[in-house]
Design an enzyme around this catalytic site. Sequence first.
Site, PDB file in Angstrom:
ATOM      1  N   GLN A 206      44.366 111.304   6.001  1.00  0.00           N
ATOM      2  CA  GLN A 206      43.214 110.024   6.060  1.00  0.00           C
ATOM      3  C   GLN A 206      43.174 109.228   6.970  1.00  0.00           C
ATOM      4  OE1 GLN A 206      42.944 110.624   1.277  1.00  0.00           O
ATOM      5  NE2 GLN A 206      41.548 109.272   2.023  1.00  0.00           N
ATOM      6  N   PHE A 237      41.130 112.444  -1.153  1.00  0.00           N
ATOM      7  CA  PHE A 237      40.971 111.949  -2.622  1.00  0.00           C
ATOM      8  C   PHE A 237      41.927 110.707  -2.647  1.00  0.00           C
ATOM      9  CE2 PHE A 237      39.892 116.361  -3.610  1.00  0.00           C
ATOM     10  CZ  PHE A 237      38.477 116.171  -3.686  1.00  0.00           C
ATOM     11  N   GLU A 241      46.252 109.142   2.306  1.00  0.00           N
ATOM     12  CA  GLU A 241      46.120 107.881   2.901  1.00  0.00           C
ATOM     13  C   GLU A 241      47.421 107.291   3.421  1.00  0.00           C
ATOM     14  OE1 GLU A 241      43.076 105.428   0.425  1.00  0.00           O
ATOM     15  OE2 GLU A 241      44.213 103.957   1.528  1.00  0.00           O
ATOM     16  N   ARG A 319      42.635  95.695  -6.831  1.00  0.00           N
ATOM     17  CA  ARG A 319      41.550  96.258  -6.847  1.00  0.00           C
ATOM     18  C   ARG A 319      41.368  96.501  -8.527  1.00  0.00           C
ATOM     19  NH1 ARG A 319      37.073  98.905  -4.439  1.00  0.00           N
ATOM     20  NH2 ARG A 319      37.562  97.796  -2.420  1.00  0.00           N
ATOM     21  N   ARG A 351      40.909 108.017  -5.479  1.00  0.00           N
ATOM     22  CA  ARG A 351      39.529 107.789  -5.608  1.00  0.00           C
ATOM     23  C   ARG A 351      39.258 106.552  -6.800  1.00  0.00           C
ATOM     24  NH1 ARG A 351      35.345 112.731  -5.838  1.00  0.00           N
ATOM     25  NH2 ARG A 351      33.670 112.024  -4.845  1.00  0.00           N
ATOM     26  N   PHE A 353      41.005 103.739  -6.346  1.00  0.00           N
ATOM     27  CA  PHE A 353      42.205 103.027  -6.116  1.00  0.00           C
ATOM     28  C   PHE A 353      42.513 101.739  -6.719  1.00  0.00           C
ATOM     29  CE2 PHE A 353      43.992 100.125  -2.808  1.00  0.00           C
ATOM     30  CZ  PHE A 353      44.714 100.954  -1.771  1.00  0.00           C
ATOM     31  N   ALA A 519      38.458 103.521   0.753  1.00  0.00           N
ATOM     32  CA  ALA A 519      37.621 102.410   0.059  1.00  0.00           C
ATOM     33  C   ALA A 519      36.200 102.711   0.103  1.00  0.00           C
ATOM     34  CB  ALA A 519      37.773 101.261   0.608  1.00  0.00           C
ATOM     35  N   GLU A 728      33.801 106.820  -4.002  1.00  0.00           N
ATOM     36  CA  GLU A 728      34.500 106.658  -5.130  1.00  0.00           C
ATOM     37  C   GLU A 728      33.614 106.286  -6.464  1.00  0.00           C
ATOM     38  OE1 GLU A 728      36.683 103.921  -2.642  1.00  0.00           O
ATOM     39  OE2 GLU A 728      38.506 104.506  -3.609  1.00  0.00           O
TER      40      GLU A 728
HETATM   41  N1  MTE Z   1      34.930 113.967  -1.558  1.00  0.00           N
HETATM   42  C1  MTE Z   1      35.526 115.043  -1.177  1.00  0.00           C
HETATM   43  N2  MTE Z   1      34.772 116.279  -1.222  1.00  0.00           N
HETATM   44  N3  MTE Z   1      36.739 114.913  -0.845  1.00  0.00           N
HETATM   45  C2  MTE Z   1      37.628 113.931  -0.817  1.00  0.00           C
HETATM   46  O1  MTE Z   1      38.848 114.021  -0.648  1.00  0.00           O
HETATM   47  N4  MTE Z   1      37.648 111.680  -1.242  1.00  0.00           N
HETATM   48  C3  MTE Z   1      37.026 110.277  -2.056  1.00  0.00           C
HETATM   49  C4  MTE Z   1      35.512 110.413  -1.557  1.00  0.00           C
HETATM   50  N5  MTE Z   1      35.035 111.571  -1.605  1.00  0.00           N
HETATM   51  C5  MTE Z   1      37.126 112.808  -1.282  1.00  0.00           C
HETATM   52  C6  MTE Z   1      35.564 112.785  -1.350  1.00  0.00           C
HETATM   53  C7  MTE Z   1      37.535 108.998  -1.855  1.00  0.00           C
HETATM   54  S1  MTE Z   1      38.977 108.890  -2.301  1.00  0.00           S
HETATM   55  C8  MTE Z   1      37.239 108.272  -0.869  1.00  0.00           C
HETATM   56  S2  MTE Z   1      37.707 106.680  -0.358  1.00  0.00           S
HETATM   57  C9  MTE Z   1      35.856 108.805  -0.096  1.00  0.00           C
HETATM   58  O2  MTE Z   1      35.452 109.882  -0.245  1.00  0.00           O
HETATM   59  C10 MTE Z   1      36.306 108.463   1.564  1.00  0.00           C
HETATM   60  O3  MTE Z   1      35.442 108.788   2.317  1.00  0.00           O
HETATM   61  P1  MTE Z   1      33.978 107.842   2.512  1.00  0.00           P
HETATM   62  O4  MTE Z   1      34.646 106.547   2.993  1.00  0.00           O
HETATM   63  O5  MTE Z   1      33.639 108.504   3.908  1.00  0.00           O
HETATM   64  O6  MTE Z   1      33.013 107.825   1.396  1.00  0.00           O
HETATM   65 MO1  MOS Z   2      40.128 106.639  -1.483  1.00  0.00          MO
HETATM   66  S1  MOS Z   2      41.337 106.324  -2.812  1.00  0.00           S
HETATM   67  O1  MOS Z   2      39.956 104.932  -0.840  1.00  0.00           O
HETATM   68  O2  MOS Z   2      40.926 107.259  -0.467  1.00  0.00           O
END
Ligand code: MTE
Ligand code: MOS
Length: 816
Positions: A206, A237, A241, A319, A351, A353, A519, A728
């Site tokens: 990520q 998820f 990171e 957070r 997710r 955080f 985030a 998230e």
């Molecule tokens: N959705 C899917 N399908 N797979 C993922 O790994 N990660 C989540 C969320 N949704 C995730 C997901 C997390 S932890 C975050 S921080 C955000 O997606 C990151 O992507 P964005 O900033 O583009 O929303």
């Molecule tokens: Mo999402 S826990 O901020 O990768």
Amino acid sequence: MSALSERPANPVVGESIPHESASLHVTGLALYTDDLVGRTKDCLHAYPVQVFQAHATVTRLDPTPALDVPGVVRVLTAEDVPGVNDAGIKHDEPLFPSEVCYFGHPVAWVLADTLEAARLGAAAVVVEADPLPAMINVKEAIAAKSFQGAQPHMERGDVDAGFEEAAHVFSGEFEFAGQEHFYLETNAALAHVDENGQVFVQSSTQHPSETQEIIAHVLGVHSHDVTVQCLRMGGGFGGKEMQPHGYAAIAALGATLTGRPVRLRLNRTQDMTMTGKRHGFHAEWRVGFDRDGRLVALDATLTADGGWSLDLSEPVVSRALCHVDNAYWIPNVRVNGRIAKTNKTSQTAFRGFGGPQGMIVIEDILGRCAPLLRVDPMTLRRRNFYVKGQSTPYGQPVRHPERAVAAWDQVVATGDLNRRLEEVARYNAEHEDTKRAIGVTPVKFGISFNLTAFNQAGALVHVYKDGSVLINHGGTEMGQGLHTKMLQVAATTFGIPLSKVRLAPTRTDKVPNTSATAASSGADLNGGAVKNACEQIKERLLQVAATSLGISPADVRIEDGEAHGVAYTSARISWDELVKTAYFRRVQLFAAGYYRTEGLHWDSQLFQGEPFKYFAYGVAATEVEVDGFTGAYRTRRVDIVHDVGDSLSPLVDIGQIEGGYVQGAGWLTLEDLRWDESDRPSRGRLATQAASTYKLPSFSEMPEVFNVALLQQAHEDGAVYGSKAVGEPPLMLAFSVREALRQAAAAFGPVGISVDLPSPATPEAVYWAVEQARRATEHGHVQEGFPGVVPEQPGADAHPAHPTSEHYEKPVPARA
Ligand code: MTE
Ligand code: MOS
């Protein structure tokens, strides 16, 4: 409306389109990092030498027997590291450790022609280690004062005075579990070195820029010597990171030392036993309410179980503190955060955080105290909502609190809650052995990285002579649909059909110095940057069109792939024609875009500021049915209204909301991480290291009725095309299922009893909660002061302590 948020006519953003790779995902054609191995010649496979002790000093490491295993090419140890022997940014994560800090900690890696040879080689490496005392659970760590990192303190108002004036004061303790990411694709990296010594690593990460930085510091080279690419991830998820860096560095080190490509992919057991998870927490709290059940004071200490190294634990705890209020106004607040150091995997982003871990504390408090206050939980929650003009405990004004109200009202209306609540009451009166309940909980989640500097992003956009467009941005795709949204943003900004735009994989040599895609801010940040790059090129194209049309650039529009003047009679120039003309007039057709979120500031010492651009809101109502014989339960119906601003891509957003909710429900009700806490040699071993013992949500746990609506009239002025982040926040809508289970368990007992529910609320835990309720005496405990509900403890440690009322007055009747 701001220039950033305003949409042109006929925008491509806002269209419900499938995920850009949906057909590749479902046909199996989508390539993930490890799929590239089959296309790579002479690839070596890396396998870890894990030590199966929770804490120990390595006294002997002899790789030579491994070299006798046919196919083994090399064993990587600390001596091979030309740069810094560290996989993190805090310098507390040796890549090749001399101290084993958790059960299964890898101390060396074997490279071989085949994976099987590497595995046999790893088994042949001789490792001797002297055991050290190991800290396995957070309570032991607290008792031993085993902490690491910063201990933030958040305070607002006068907490002691708040308790003085409170009509009701309760205190309690709550320990809740972490969560395994269980992304479908485990951690993977594939490294090459070219003839110039340029290192190229494909990584399921990520945070490609940080993966690049760590590879560079391990190899002792500069960032420009290393390129990291992420095609896509099969889920991140938050688990990708920080965790991928070390694995990518091992692959890169192996490739530089052998000159051959090196592939490292963890199998599921390795991924589960070696990589960090969501932090479990321990919370101690004291809360005060006024006569009407309004929160007046909260004093809490949250201790995150950080595992063996810091990783992202500090920002996770920040957070958590920033979300302990959830959607509720608490005038006097004091919260301390700490990070326990334990001999477990280094817990990391997941997710939300830390947000979920902060919010669960207040939701648990409200769920436990509502019966003691004699206010029904829905009324109690709704009564404590923020109103305009109030600010969070860390000093940020709460913008748009009315959106939580609007979402709540809509859930009540479209979920037909008034009728269904009566139906539930009737059902419960008629059924002795099964009980139903509806839990309703709100979400308010702050969007932006707490650390202001991370709130920036870049993009690189090319328009080719034939009119086709290629975009690149700093964000990574993990299934969340970021790339889909970025394609829509580019098409909207240019005013061209989606089919004209293509997106290239994320690479550090295209966009440098990126932040993690995390985030939930991926679309906000990269969307801002993509839009900015497209606007620079469009500005130039408008000039070209204006010259051709003989009008002012201000009067040119580009819509649906055609440039024309504002007048009806204006001539039209096709996009392709316009681009070609621009090329011949020697106009630059590519641009780098940049975006930084305005208006943020944060003082992590004072724990004050405005770290978030805005808040995302949502409300969920979940109906459950609990079986009193087994504690087994079903989710009968879920109604969600969630605020995504003006959606960039409604289908993607609804998918994120559904997925977030289900993942949250998994954390809160099914997924049960267990470590061996015995004194046997297996102490510290993760007992739940496969899908057979770690229960994930699956189709059978899907709600029978699942209604998700996007809050309307929710334009967000401060973000790209009026949208809001969605990744998230929906996870935390799942508190409604936990609260529903608590209420359903309570329904097995007399009216007005407070039920403690462990987290996760597995069927077993719900069964004991039902027993707890059944054993409570009719109202007795309420008159005499809580607790009166202490059940015979089935397993003394299985349940958190009960809240106790320090001075409990006559119960207040519920007010609608
Ligand atoms: N959705 C899917 N399908 N797979 C993922 O790994 N990660 C989540 C969320 N949704 C995730 C997901 C997390 S932890 C975050 S921080 C955000 O997606 C990151 O992507 P964005 O900033 O583009 O929303
Ligand atoms: Mo999402 S826990 O901020 O990768």
